[in-house]
Design a protein around this motif. Structure first.
Motif, PDB file in Angstrom:
ATOM      1  N   GLY A  99      31.281  45.578  41.037  1.00  0.00           N
ATOM      2  CA  GLY A  99      32.158  45.341  42.168  1.00  0.00           C
ATOM      3  C   GLY A  99      33.622  45.411  41.784  1.00  0.00           C
ATOM      4  O   GLY A  99      33.996  45.931  40.730  1.00  0.00           O
ATOM      5  N   PRO A 100      34.506  44.859  42.645  1.00  0.00           N
ATOM      6  CA  PRO A 100      35.943  44.972  42.429  1.00  0.00           C
ATOM      7  C   PRO A 100      36.416  44.166  41.227  1.00  0.00           C
ATOM      8  O   PRO A 100      35.711  43.310  40.691  1.00  0.00           O
ATOM      9  CB  PRO A 100      36.539  44.425  43.736  1.00  0.00           C
ATOM     10  N   MET A 101      37.633  44.430  40.830  1.00  0.00           N
ATOM     11  CA  MET A 101      38.238  43.753  39.682  1.00  0.00           C
ATOM     12  C   MET A 101      38.388  42.260  39.964  1.00  0.00           C
ATOM     13  O   MET A 101      38.692  41.845  41.069  1.00  0.00           O
ATOM     14  CB  MET A 101      39.618  44.373  39.404  1.00  0.00           C
ATOM     15  N   ARG A 102      38.158  41.436  38.918  1.00  0.00           N
ATOM     16  CA  ARG A 102      38.317  39.994  39.028  1.00  0.00           C
ATOM     17  C   ARG A 102      39.647  39.573  38.406  1.00  0.00           C
ATOM     18  O   ARG A 102      40.238  40.298  37.602  1.00  0.00           O
ATOM     19  CB  ARG A 102      37.187  39.267  38.286  1.00  0.00           C
ATOM     20  N   ASP A 103      40.074  38.350  38.758  1.00  0.00           N
ATOM     21  CA  ASP A 103      41.250  37.810  38.087  1.00  0.00           C
ATOM     22  C   ASP A 103      40.876  37.391  36.660  1.00  0.00           C
ATOM     23  O   ASP A 103      39.699  37.248  36.332  1.00  0.00           O
ATOM     24  CB  ASP A 103      41.818  36.616  38.855  1.00  0.00           C
TER      25      ASP A 103
END
Length: 697
Positions: A198-202
């Motif tokens: 999925g999308p980039m995490r912090d």
């Protein structure tokens, strides 16, 4: 430290208290919206306060579900091994130890501040608060007053249920040997190496000291990060944006903060990072989106695009615009009742020349010419009849003869009209480009079939960049207080000027990797890029330690790095895990199917990356084998088939790099593109080839 059931129960109980306090904070934000901004406020003040309350309530409602803290700091002087009471404001006294005012304090570190009341001590301290810096910077050699640093382990994908708190890890910094570094954190390593789906995490829980230094840089300072693959440069830029919004909320929000990415796929990939850190409303865009006043309906060949993106075009366009400014040919006479005011030809020539010498934006110059002609008439009138009122001054400014003079000497123009005049007329282009562009360069950008009017012109992406240059000459665009520019190595000089115009009074965070520069106009050095961005004095900081890409993959990429025409230090990786397989196959499509089948037996995302023209063939082969695949825009897909041209900035746990030779020969800087492809893997990399490898001797 071995996690005991009692200690785990205590921390879960604290998390429950934090969750309840956060719920009350959200409820309080909603009540302020319902109750109104301020009964004593009225008009514009009430509207502004109401907007602020509504925005805050909306941001609180939209906070992603996640654990509320990831770390804890126990400063020296607390009970037991550094454990004191939960942060008490004003406790302790400076000078008792390295802890200073934090003597005996305990702080939980999370993505946002949580308290039971605005004036109460925080249950959780925001990771951006000054005290939180010790969580990232303290070590055995410099404990900074910290006795114990605790990291919390949460179940993968946790949405913040206290039962998902699975473990803890303590680091006794106050008792450490100054000559020895503390052993590596298993929780930290597990978080960094966690499968990527999925999308980039912090990365608030995993920021490293050198990254933290960049994140917390001053607002006024422009910085450039030369980041090798896997060093977290994109995450650093996004966390710097969040830090600036936290530290300078009014200044940054008033002037705006802009995140610029290379394409919309990349923006979708990073879109959730800032909201996860409690920051919403930040504009995330591309250069093309910022200047997209017209649809892109034409395509330039490479020869034309290279010339249009060249910095020399700025002077060509400036000449093409100002050639329209013409010297006066007759005096101006303005009837005023029975009298006629006159401005001599010599005085008009002086006015036009003075304004040109001042070099204001073109539209401002036009206004100055008009106002100075009016002033010359006003001086005459006041010498003859005394002061004149504003109504009289406005009447003179609207006089037909004054408007006719201004239109002739400093005509009103449009950016698209000027550009069409340059690209569609060989004589006009030759005049503007004399001594700047050669004959072949002029022919490359000259329209073969000019449209009948600029209104019917079909513009290319590069044309819009040129149009923005003219718009900037006409009138200064609105700027931003801070701009984060990612993948900046691919910007052309003219695209850099687009950004520079919007950061005249603000600062920049410039992120990139010269080894990943793939455009025909990509720069070979950062000083060159920073000069075009208008920040020649920005500090260039290299990040060479990778935390995401395994050592074996980095080693392969470094073999290719030596063949690239760039001066950047080789990367190194902190990760000894990971797998690399380089296999020669008779049929690449069949090899891809086999490799993907094998990868499906392991955890994480799978990215098949190939030359753009091979993507459809590989998706067809996967479909025929009964393996579902998606394109790069479908975030969260288990198997993605990604064209090499859009792979930059993306990450997959398992990458299948198909036919490297085809990637390398697809474009002029194909070896740079291949370097990008090889460094997208964060766990395992399969390189499948039927032709010789481009990095082989």
């Amino acid at each position: 430290m071995t996690t005991t059931p009692d200690a785990l129960a205590q921390e879960r109980s604290h998390h429950d208290a934090c969750r309840a306090a956060l719920a009350r904070m959200v409820e309080g934000a909603e009540e302020r919206v319902v109750g109104g901004a301020d009964v004593s406020a009225s008009g514009a003040d009430a509207e502004v306060l109401g907007y602020q309350f509504r925005s805050h309530a909306k941001a609180m409602r939209e906070l992603p579900e996640a654990p509320l803290f990831f770390g804890r700091l126990d400063f020296e002087g607390g009970e037991g091994s550094g454990a004191g009471s939960v942060a008490r404001s004003g406790a302790g006294s400076a000078g008792r130890s390295g802890a200073g005012d934090h003597f005996g304090q305990r702080y939980y570190i999370g993505r946002l501040r949580i308290s039971e009341h605005p004036s109460a001590p925080p249950l959780v301290v925001d990771w951006r608060a000054p005290v939180s810096r010790a969580f990232y910077q303290a070590g055995a050699r410099d404990p900074q007053g910290v006795a114990v640093r605790r990291r919390f382990g949460w179940a993968p994908g946790s949405k913040g249920d206290s039962r998902d708190l699975t473990g803890m890890e303590d680091e006794a910094l106050g008792e450490g040997d100054e000559g020895q570094e503390s052993p590596g954190s298993r929780i930290l390593a597990g978080e960094i190496e966690r499968p990527r789906v999925g999308p980039m995490r912090d990365i608030a829980a995993t920021i490293q000291p050198e990254q933290d230094d960049l994140v917390r840089g001053e607002l006024a300072a422009s910085v450039c990060v030369q980041g090798a693959p896997g060093t977290g440069k994109t995450a650093v830029g996004l966390h710097r944006a969040a830090y600036l919004l936290y530290t300078h909320p009014q200044r940054v929000q008033r002037s705006g903060l802009l995140i610029l990415g290379p394409n919309r796929t990349f923006l979708r990939y990073i879109a959730e990072v800032l909201p996860s850190l409690g920051e919403t409303g930040v504009r995330q865009s591309t250069v093309q989106d910022e200047i997209g006043r017209h649809p892109v309906r034409a395509h330039d060949d490479e020869a034309a695009a290279v010339v249009k993106h060249d910095a020399r075009m700025a002077e060509v366009l400036r000449r093409a615009l100002y050639v329209r400014v013409a010297p006066p040919v007759e005096p101006v006479a303005v009837p005023d009742g029975s009298y006629r005011w006159r401005v001599t030809l010599g005085e008009l020539e002086r006015i036009v020349e003075d304004v040109r010498r001042e070099e204001p934006p073109y539209a401002v110059g036009r206004d100055r010419v008009r106002s100075r002609v009016v002033r010359a008439i006003q001086d005459q009138a006041e010498r003859r009849a005394g002061p004149q009122n504003n109504t009289w001054v406005q009447k003179i400014g609207r006089a037909r003869s004054v408007s006719a003079f201004v239109d002739a000497a400093w005509p009103r123009v449009r950016a698209d009209e000027v550009l069409a005049g340059v690209l569609g007329d060989a004589a006009a282009l030759a005049e503007a480009a004399e001594g700047i562009l050669g004959g072949a360069e002029q022919r490359a950008i000259l329209w073969a079939r000019p449209p009948r009017s600029y209104k019917s012109a079909k513009w290319s992406a590069a044309d819009l960049v040129l149009m923005d240059e003219i718009e900037g000459l006409l009138e200064r665009p609105a700027g931003y207080g801070h701009i984060v520019v990612d993948e900046a190595q691919d910007l052309s000089p003219m695209e850099c000027r687009v950004i520079a115009r919007r950061s005249d009074f603000g600062s920049l965070t410039v992120l990139g990797d010269l080894a990943q520069a793939t455009t025909p106009w990509a720069a070979r050095s950062w000083p060159e890029v920073l000069g075009h961005l208008g920040k020649p004095d920005a500090t260039v900081t290299p990040l060479t330690t990778g935390f995401r890409v395994p050592r074996a993959v980095v080693g392969l990429a470094n073999e290719l790095l030596g063949r690239l025409d760039v001066d950047v230090p080789p990367a190194r990786s902190m990760r000894g895990d990971g797998e690399l397989r380089v296999r020669e196959v008779a049929d690449v499509a069949a090899g891809v199917v086999e490799a993907v089948r094998g990868a499906l037996g392991q955890e994480g995302s799978i990215g098949v990356i190939a030359a753009d023209h091979d993507v459809e063939r590989l998706r067809t082969a996967l479909d025929a084998a009964g393996i579902d695949s998606a394109g790069p825009d479908e975030l969260g897909a288990r198997v993605t088939v990604c064209p090499a041209s859009v792979a930059k900035g993306l990450e997959y746990d398992h990458v299948v790099a198909a036919e490297p030779a085809a990637v390398a020969e697809a474009e002029a800087r194909g070896l740079h593109r291949l370097y990008v492809v090889l460094t997208r893997a964060v766990s395992r990399l399969d390189v499948l080839h039927s032709r010789p490898l481009p990095w082989s001797p």
